[in-house]
Design an enzyme around this catalytic site. Structure first.
Site, mmCIF file in Angstrom:
data_model
loop_
_atom_site.group_PDB
_atom_site.id
_atom_site.type_symbol
_atom_site.label_atom_id
_atom_site.label_comp_id
_atom_site.label_asym_id
_atom_site.label_seq_id
_atom_site.Cartn_x
_atom_site.Cartn_y
_atom_site.Cartn_z
ATOM 1 N N GLY A 246 -13.771 -107.642 -71.530
ATOM 2 C CA GLY A 246 -15.049 -107.388 -71.041
ATOM 3 C C GLY A 246 -15.733 -106.539 -72.501
ATOM 4 O O GLY A 246 -16.741 -106.621 -72.694
ATOM 5 N N GLU A 265 -17.730 -106.732 -65.013
ATOM 6 C CA GLU A 265 -17.401 -106.283 -63.899
ATOM 7 C C GLU A 265 -15.484 -106.602 -64.624
ATOM 8 O O GLU A 265 -15.048 -107.090 -64.813
ATOM 9 C CB GLU A 265 -17.103 -106.765 -62.662
ATOM 10 C CG GLU A 265 -16.478 -105.876 -61.814
ATOM 11 C CD GLU A 265 -15.800 -107.205 -60.741
ATOM 12 O OE1 GLU A 265 -16.563 -108.301 -60.647
ATOM 13 O OE2 GLU A 265 -14.731 -106.659 -60.510
ATOM 14 N N CYS A 305 -9.881 -107.415 -57.797
ATOM 15 C CA CYS A 305 -10.471 -106.232 -58.045
ATOM 16 C C CYS A 305 -10.931 -105.186 -57.505
ATOM 17 O O CYS A 305 -11.168 -103.972 -57.416
ATOM 18 C CB CYS A 305 -11.804 -106.097 -59.200
ATOM 19 S SG CYS A 305 -13.046 -107.830 -58.371
ATOM 20 N N GLU A 396 -4.556 -99.639 -64.044
ATOM 21 C CA GLU A 396 -4.691 -100.764 -63.132
ATOM 22 C C GLU A 396 -3.215 -101.872 -63.181
ATOM 23 O O GLU A 396 -3.088 -101.663 -64.235
ATOM 24 C CB GLU A 396 -5.958 -101.566 -63.110
ATOM 25 C CG GLU A 396 -6.261 -102.242 -61.853
ATOM 26 C CD GLU A 396 -7.258 -103.311 -62.536
ATOM 27 O OE1 GLU A 396 -7.274 -103.898 -61.207
ATOM 28 O OE2 GLU A 396 -7.918 -103.866 -63.545
HETATM 29 O O1 LIG Z 1 -11.865 -109.370 -57.423
HETATM 30 C C1 LIG Z 1 -12.994 -109.389 -57.514
HETATM 31 C C2 LIG Z 1 -13.852 -109.549 -56.119
HETATM 32 C C3 LIG Z 1 -12.745 -108.953 -55.182
HETATM 33 C C4 LIG Z 1 -13.924 -109.343 -54.082
HETATM 34 O O2 LIG Z 1 -15.017 -110.041 -53.907
HETATM 35 C C5 LIG Z 1 -13.720 -109.336 -52.755
HETATM 36 O O3 LIG Z 1 -12.742 -108.336 -52.158
HETATM 37 O O4 LIG Z 1 -13.701 -109.678 -51.882
#
Ligand SMILES: O=CCCC(=O)C(=O)O
Length: 537
Positions: A246, A265, A305, A396
């Site tokens: 990113g 993101e 995430c 992370e």
């Molecule tokens: O990975 C990123 C997005 C996470 C997400 O949208 C969720 O936990 O529903």
């Protein structure tokens, strides 16, 4: 359908002139057919030029055709049927139930954006009518609306092969804004991307749109991505993935002769704060809290995430019981196949670094799964003083791992929260007895995260109008917006003011007659479409 192994550029199947790549089944590490040909930078410009050519007609589409186009993409994705779930499962190791849910989220998201396009508030119509007799100077007629930025580069994410990929949130919001999309497929799920790419391409054709509205390209890792972001035809970027990738895209975008916004993101630890009241119930309630935490950490093999990477638990007996329950719950978990061999390797490296850090102990660990790349979920423990003094504990770990941090009072929590970097979410587990203790933490968290949750878990993001899936850097590159939910459309819009234009030269959205029945802000007052007859404008 038979997968071609090629890019889809402006409605045509185009064999790349570069090398080839294949998807791999992470459960076996076996290559999946077909091989995918990779485009060269020269071929890439065919897609970006076509997107630029498509912009004039696509950005001025009438709301009904525009919305129907988005709905057709959703219909076409559903029409692929089980083949999509099977292929996505082979390429990612994700279970069918998770992929079925993700498909519903993807199509629901497209239909939600179709409703947004029909309703029209995103056009942001503001009208300050002329005041010719104002003293000492008259006021001109000034009208404002939001216009699309231009072609958008979208990058597919590995962990959501549908909802954050070819026709996922970034593509849906860019298309809804009226921006053509050049989509760079994630090389970990090329077949899934192709299936969805055909669904989008068919919708473009069926609605008689310019074929450059959508292209799907396969390219060599980061180099084609950099070329895409550097391409002068591209006016904005949507990305979900690693912090290093990113930031590399942000740098390229900022260094262009014409810099452009990058909505990336990237990483998040999603801290959870457990207060005394949440542990004041019986043993069963503590076990339930521990089990819910472990489910949030291990679901989708922790590759979300939003997965909680930190849990702050009070020192003392109740916190000890929670830690012990967490240890038992994680010990009962088996590893699930991770998305790629590389991601599983990074998980091993990250957990080794964490377990070797001073003051960190293992609270509990499950067992490896039966497939390849399915490491045993692990939860570690430490104290606030070690957390605040060691950067390694702030990294992370993408996958099923988390750190329980013991604290002794609100000051500890505020200090820890002040030290963490920008995050997508923070969650508080509490009861009424904790309100006073928790209150001072809220303003600290507002400066750190995009979403604050009480007595819930950050995973499973609701796609709606009020959702924020964003946060201060490094969670995202731009904390002012979201990548999930309808607000995401505003990433790809900018305001234009029209001063003293005659009705004949104004766009439909700004004309007095209000032919698209839009809500308007007239002289500062919000005027619903129904009441437009009474407007001065
Ligand atoms: O990975 C990123 C997005 C996470 C997400 O949208 C969720 O936990 O529903």
């Amino acid at each position: 359908m038979t997968l071609t192994g090629h890019s889809l550029i402006a409605g045509r199947t185009v064999a790349g002139n570069g090398k080839t790549t294949t998807g791999f089944n992470p459960a076996t590490n076996e290559a999946l057919e077909p091989a995918y040909t990779l485009v060269t930078e020269e071929q890439l410009t065919t897609a970006t030029r076509a997107a630029a050519d498509a912009f004039a007609s696509f950005s001025t589409l009438d709301p009904d055709t525009h919305a129907a186009f988005l709905e057709s993409i959703a219909d076409n994705i559903e029409a692929i049927g089980e083949e999509l779930i099977t292929r996505a499962g082979q390429e990612t190791g994700l279970p069918a139930a998770r992929l079925q849910g993700e498909r519903a989220r993807t199509t629901g998201q497209l239909r939600l954006f179709a409703a947004v396009v029909r309703q029209g508030d995103h056009r942001g119509v503001r009208i300050d009518p002329a005041i010719p007799d104002r003293a000492p100077l008259p006021r001109a007629d000034i009208r404002q609306r939001q216009v699309p930025l231009g072609p958008v580069a979208v990058f597919g994410a590995s962990n959501f092969p549908l909802a954050f990929s070819t026709a996922g949130g970034d593509t849906a919001s860019a298309l809804a804004a009226g921006c053509p999309v050049v989509f760079k497929a994630h090389n970990a799920h090329p077949g899934t991307s192709e299936l969805v790419g055909h669904a989008v391409t068919k919708a473009v054709k069926d609605h008689g749109l310019h074929p450059g509205v959508f292209s799907l390209i396969y390219g060599p890792g980061s180099s084609i991505g950099q070329a895409l972001v550097a391409d002068p035809a591209i006016k904005a970027v949507g990305f979900t993935g690693s912090q290093s990738a990113g930031i590399a895209l942000m740098r390229t975008a900022a260094n262009r002769p014409e810099p452009i916004p990058v909505y990336a993101e990237m990483s998040s630890l999603n801290p959870v704060f457990v207060f005394d009241g949440a542990l004041s119930g019986d043993a069963a309630s503590i076990d339930a809290l521990a089990a819910a935490y472990v489910t949030a950490v291990t679901g989708s093999s922790g590759q979300l995430c939003t997965s909680p990477g930190l849990l702050f638990a009070p020192a003392g007996e109740a916190g000890d019981k929670l830690a012990a329950a967490v240890g038992r719950a994680v010990a009962a978990c088996a590893g699930q196949t991770m998305l790629t061999e590389g991601i599983a390797g990074s998980w091993n490296t990250g957990t080794e670094a964490l377990s070797g850090a001073a003051g960190v102990e293992l609270i509990g660990q499950g067992t490896p799964g039966p497939t390849k790349n399915a490491p045993a979920p692990a939860i570690f423990g430490t104290q606030v003083r070690d957390f605040v003094s060691n950067e390694v504990l702030h990294q992370e770990i993408f996958g099923a791992a988390s750190l329980v941090i013991r604290y002794t009072g609100t000051e500890d929590l505020i200090e820890a929260a002040s030290r963490i970097e920008g995050q997508l979410t923070a969650s508080l587990h509490l009861t009424e007895q904790d309100y006073a203790t928790a209150a001072p933490l809220i303003p600290v968290l507002e400066q750190k995260v995009g979403r604050i949750i009480v007595n819930g878990w950050p995973t499973g993001v609701e796609v709606g109008h009020a959702m924020v899936h964003g946060g201060p850097f490094p969670a995202t590159s731009d904390s002012r917006t979201t990548s999930v939910g309808t607000l995401a459309i505003h990433r790809f819009l900018r305001p234009v003011a029209y001063q003293n234009l005659p009705q004949e030269l104004l766009p439909a959205s700004l004309q007095d007659e209000n032919p698209w029945h839009l809500n308007r802000r007239i002289d500062g007052n919000v005027l619903p479409a129904e009441e437009k007859a009474g407007a001065r404008a």
